[in-house]
Design a protein around this motif. Structure first.
Motif, PDB file in Angstrom:
ATOM      1  N   ASN A 132      82.970 -24.821  39.530  1.00  0.00           N
ATOM      2  CA  ASN A 132      82.103 -25.819  40.180  1.00  0.00           C
ATOM      3  C   ASN A 132      82.867 -27.110  40.441  1.00  0.00           C
ATOM      4  O   ASN A 132      82.709 -27.744  41.500  1.00  0.00           O
ATOM      5  N   PHE A 133      83.696 -27.507  39.477  1.00  0.00           N
ATOM      6  CA  PHE A 133      84.493 -28.727  39.642  1.00  0.00           C
ATOM      7  C   PHE A 133      85.482 -28.575  40.792  1.00  0.00           C
ATOM      8  O   PHE A 133      85.648 -29.483  41.623  1.00  0.00           O
TER       9      PHE A 133
ATOM     10  N   ARG B  11      87.898 -32.699  45.831  1.00  0.00           N
ATOM     11  CA  ARG B  11      89.107 -32.404  46.609  1.00  0.00           C
ATOM     12  C   ARG B  11      90.359 -32.425  45.741  1.00  0.00           C
ATOM     13  O   ARG B  11      91.412 -31.936  46.143  1.00  0.00           O
ATOM     14  N   HIS B  12      90.274 -32.990  44.560  1.00  0.00           N
ATOM     15  CA  HIS B  12      91.370 -33.037  43.599  1.00  0.00           C
ATOM     16  C   HIS B  12      90.788 -33.527  42.281  1.00  0.00           C
ATOM     17  O   HIS B  12      89.637 -33.971  42.246  1.00  0.00           O
TER      18      HIS B  12
ATOM     19  N   TYR C 290      95.014 -30.072  41.311  1.00  0.00           N
ATOM     20  CA  TYR C 290      94.112 -30.155  40.155  1.00  0.00           C
ATOM     21  C   TYR C 290      94.899 -29.899  38.870  1.00  0.00           C
ATOM     22  O   TYR C 290      95.884 -29.154  38.861  1.00  0.00           O
ATOM     23  N   PHE C 291      94.405 -30.519  37.784  1.00  0.00           N
ATOM     24  CA  PHE C 291      94.947 -30.258  36.452  1.00  0.00           C
ATOM     25  C   PHE C 291      93.825 -29.729  35.562  1.00  0.00           C
ATOM     26  O   PHE C 291      92.727 -30.298  35.535  1.00  0.00           O
ATOM     27  N   LEU C 292      94.122 -28.643  34.834  1.00  0.00           N
ATOM     28  CA  LEU C 292      93.246 -28.129  33.792  1.00  0.00           C
ATOM     29  C   LEU C 292      93.920 -28.411  32.456  1.00  0.00           C
ATOM     30  O   LEU C 292      95.041 -27.952  32.215  1.00  0.00           O
ATOM     31  N   LEU C 293      93.258 -29.157  31.595  1.00  0.00           N
ATOM     32  CA  LEU C 293      93.845 -29.594  30.333  1.00  0.00           C
ATOM     33  C   LEU C 293      93.010 -29.101  29.161  1.00  0.00           C
ATOM     34  O   LEU C 293      91.791 -28.932  29.282  1.00  0.00           O
TER      35      LEU C 293
ATOM     36  N   GLU D 134      92.763 -42.407  38.132  1.00  0.00           N
ATOM     37  CA  GLU D 134      91.791 -42.871  39.119  1.00  0.00           C
ATOM     38  C   GLU D 134      91.611 -41.770  40.159  1.00  0.00           C
ATOM     39  O   GLU D 134      92.075 -41.870  41.298  1.00  0.00           O
ATOM     40  N   THR D 135      90.983 -40.726  39.706  1.00  0.00           N
ATOM     41  CA  THR D 135      90.718 -39.537  40.518  1.00  0.00           C
ATOM     42  C   THR D 135      89.565 -38.823  39.842  1.00  0.00           C
ATOM     43  O   THR D 135      89.308 -39.067  38.653  1.00  0.00           O
TER      44      THR D 135
END
Length: 408
Positions: free
Chosen positions: A43-44, A49-50, A173-176, A191-192
């Motif tokens: 969903n994210f 867009r990022h 995108y980053f998945l952490l 800031e995203t």
């Protein structure tokens, strides 16, 4: 200062470094459930867009397995694991991740610039180059496991962990994953778009997945169909297809005349929604660690080693431990309480018990946040150790309180 030359990162056929691929395979083995997490991630990705998506959870809650399974299902994802030895430094991260990006997207670089590890400039440049070339439906996803393991001394204070970019280009995108942390000490200024999912906020879903995980070991593997082999319809499971622990667990329960459903319910309760606890117990049974009967207060060696790592991190050699030992003994002595509310203590209550300033207690608790559960009760924050078996194990370690701590 120029960084010293590094050996090239060994990349396997799927695009991940070999040492990371081994972790991905191990962590995703016997994986079940967690659909609520994957739904939130998807969903994210579709909504923004990022951005950054962070999975937060206590030790052993399954964060690494979730990320490994996501990468397994999406092999184009760039993967990095900060928990591996030597991989928690910013320079190592930049060299490794930039090499992966160059290789996977066939960028025109024969080697990294000498100053590629001096900040995020080169890393960010690669992200922008890739973003500019992506098709509208494509996404660059970078998965980083174990942000809590990062050595913050490997980069200047005030910089983002691993120099992660403050701004992101489109389709990046980053998945952490990380353990619980204070928001104002996250180590990330971004800031995203960002979103966090705390696994502790989904107790029913976690319990359901724990039950499915246990049931997975109690369910025989589906035989594989033969193809024209003497008229037989099915072949037995092959070695390495998960038969070992499954058959061993079922055999152990049968030999000890233990009802499978009762055992499943007991282990689910004891797990407190912790996958590390369950996996270690199941593995210990398969290895005949409990030859007579299952004793929940007898921990497998792997789980004890895991808890020893926790204790080492809670008491670093260079730190004054006077207040820490006192606070820990208060948390340990809660073990005979029944309700969760009774197990928890506020910082003020602990300070009163050990006769010290509340600020000193709060500082200790903040440093230990990844090993604690927090609950809001009547607008106050209550703390307890994240798992009962960890608390019980600590109680056997003979951690001595300071002289002013009242003996009970």
């Amino acid at each position: 200062m120029n960084s010293p030359p590094k050996p090239p990162t060994k990349i396997n056929s799927r695009g991940h470094p070999t040492d990371f691929e081994q972790i991905i395979q191990a962590k995703s083995l016997n994986f079940v459930g967690r659909e609520f997490v994957f739904t939130a991630i998807n969903n994210f990705l579709h909504r923004h867009r990022h951005g950054y998506f962070t999975i937060i959870g206590a030790p052993g809650s399954g964060k690494s397995a979730i990320l490994a399974k996501y990468v397994t299902n999406n092999p184009q994802v760039i993967y990095y694991n900060a928990e591996l030895e030597g991989k928690n430094r910013a320079d190592e991260f930049l060299i490794n991740i930039c090499t992966q990006l160059i290789n996977q997207y066939s960028l025109n670089y024969t080697s990294l610039p000498n100053n590629a590890t001096e900040g995020s400039w080169f890393f960010s440049s690669l992200l922008q180059q890739i973003s500019d070339e992506l098709e509208p439906h494509q996404k660059l996803i970078i998965a980083i496991d174990g942000l809590n393991c990062i050595d913050r001394n490997s980069q200047p204070s005030g910089t983002n962990l691993f120099y992660l970019p403050r701004y992101l280009p489109d389709k990046v995108y980053f998945l952490l994953t990380r353990r619980p942390f204070l928001r104002d000490k996250s180590g990330l200024l971004i800031e995203t778009p960002s979103q966090s999912l705390d696994l502790a906020d989904y107790p029913e879903e976690n319990r359901r997945d724990i039950q499915a995980y246990i049931q997975n070991y109690l369910t025989p593997l589906t035989p594989l169909p033969y193809e024209g082999r003497g008229g037989q319809d099915y072949s037995p499971p092959l070695v390495g297809e998960g038969l070992g622990e499954r058959s061993s667990l079922k055999s152990w329960l049968s030999n000890h005349q233990v009802n499978e459903e009762e055992f499943s319910n007991l282990l689910t309760t004891l797990s407190e929604n912790n996958f590390m606890y369950v996996s270690q117990i199941v593995g210990a049974i398969a290895e005949n660690f409990y030859p007579e009967s299952f004793e929940c207060d007898q921990l497998p060696p792997g789980l004890e080693a895991y808890y020893q790592q926790h204790l080492h991190k809670m008491f670093p050699p260079e730190q004054d431990t006077e207040h820490s030992t006192d606070v820990l003994n208060v948390l340990i002595q809660q073990q005979k309480a029944i309700s969760v509310e009774a197990l928890a203590q506020t910082a003020a209550a602990i300070a009163q018990i050990i006769d010290t300033d509340e600020y000193e207690v709060e500082e200790v608790l903040e440093n230990w946040l990844e090993f604690l559960q927090q609950q809001k009760i009547a607008s106050e924050t209550h703390y307890s150790l994240y798992h009962s078996s960890f608390r019980d194990w600590l109680g056997k370690q003979q951690i001595k309180p300071s002289e002013k701590y009242p003996r009970t």
